[in-house]
Design an enzyme around this catalytic site. Structure first.
Site, short mmCIF file in Angstrom:
data_model
loop_
_atom_site.label_atom_id
_atom_site.label_comp_id
_atom_site.label_asym_id
_atom_site.label_seq_id
_atom_site.Cartn_x
_atom_site.Cartn_y
_atom_site.Cartn_z
CE LYS A 10 24.08 -23.03 5.94
NZ LYS A 10 25.28 -23.53 5.23
CE1 TYR A 50 22.98 -20.88 0.33
CE2 TYR A 50 20.89 -22.01 0.68
CZ TYR A 50 22.05 -21.44 1.19
OH TYR A 50 22.28 -21.43 2.54
CG ASN A 113 28.17 -24.66 7.12
OD1 ASN A 113 26.99 -24.33 7.15
ND2 ASN A 113 29.01 -24.20 6.21
CG HIS A 116 23.67 -18.27 4.85
ND1 HIS A 116 24.44 -18.47 3.73
CD2 HIS A 116 23.11 -17.04 4.72
CE1 HIS A 116 24.33 -17.40 2.94
NE2 HIS A 116 23.53 -16.53 3.52
CD GLU A 127 22.61 -13.90 1.62
OE1 GLU A 127 23.29 -14.68 0.93
OE2 GLU A 127 22.88 -13.63 2.81
#
Length: 139
Positions: A10, A50, A113, A116, A127
Site C-alpha cells: 500500500k 474496493y 497497514n 493487502h 482481485e
C-alpha cells in the site's frame, strides 16, 4: 493445493521505501512472486477495486488513501498461498498483529497497514484479474 493470491504493498509502505523489504519477507516465507508491477490508482480505480466495501463508512477514506500514492501489486503463488500470506501479513490492526508479521513490523495504523491480501480463492481470482492479465503472470 497450489494457489495464487493478490498482494498489494500500500501507499504508506511504498512511500517509506518498504516494498523491497516486504517482498523479501514474502519470498523468504517460500511464496513465489509470479507477477509484479508498480502503479498509481486513480480514485475511480480504487473505488472499483474496493467496490465490495462501497456501503461501509470507511469506503471514502480507504479509496482516498489507496489513490494517495503508488502501490506495488504482485501475484503470489504457493501451497495454500492465501492462508500463508494472510498469516504473514498479520491482523488488520497492527496493534493486534503477531510479532514478526508484516503489519506488526511496518503498519502505521488500521488503514495505513502496509499490505493487502486476498481472503479466499474466489476473491483472489477477481482481485488478480483486476490488476493483471494472464499474459503478465509467469509460471
Amino acid at each position: 493445493m497450489i494457489q495464487r493470491t493478490l498482494c498489494l504493498v500500500k501507499p504508506d509502505a511504498v512511500k517509506r521505501n518498504l516494498a523491497g523489504a516486504i517482498l523479501d519477507m514474502i519470498q523468504k516465507s517460500g511464496l513465489k512472486i509470479v507477477a509484479l508491477k508498480m502503479l498509481h490508482l486513480s480514485v475511480p480505480q480504487a473505488e472499483g477495486f474496493y467496490a465490495v466495501h462501497k456501503e461501509r463508512p470507511f469506503f471514502g477514506s480507504l479509496t482516498a488513501y489507496m489513490s494517495s500514492g503508488p502501490i506495488v501489486a504482485a501475484v503470489l503463488e504457493g501451497e495454500d498461498a492465501i492462508a500463508r500470506y494472510r498469516t504473514l501479513m498479520g491482523a488488520t490492526n497492527p496493534a493486534n498483529a503477531d510479532a514478526g508479521t508484516i503489519r506488526k513490523l511496518y503498519a502505521e495504523n488500521v488503514e495505513a497497514n502496509s499490505v493487502h491480501g486476498s481472503d479466499a480463492p474466489e476473491t483472489a481470482a477477481v482481485e488478480i484479474a483486476y490488476f493483471f492479465h494472464t499474459l503478465e503472470m509467469v509460471g
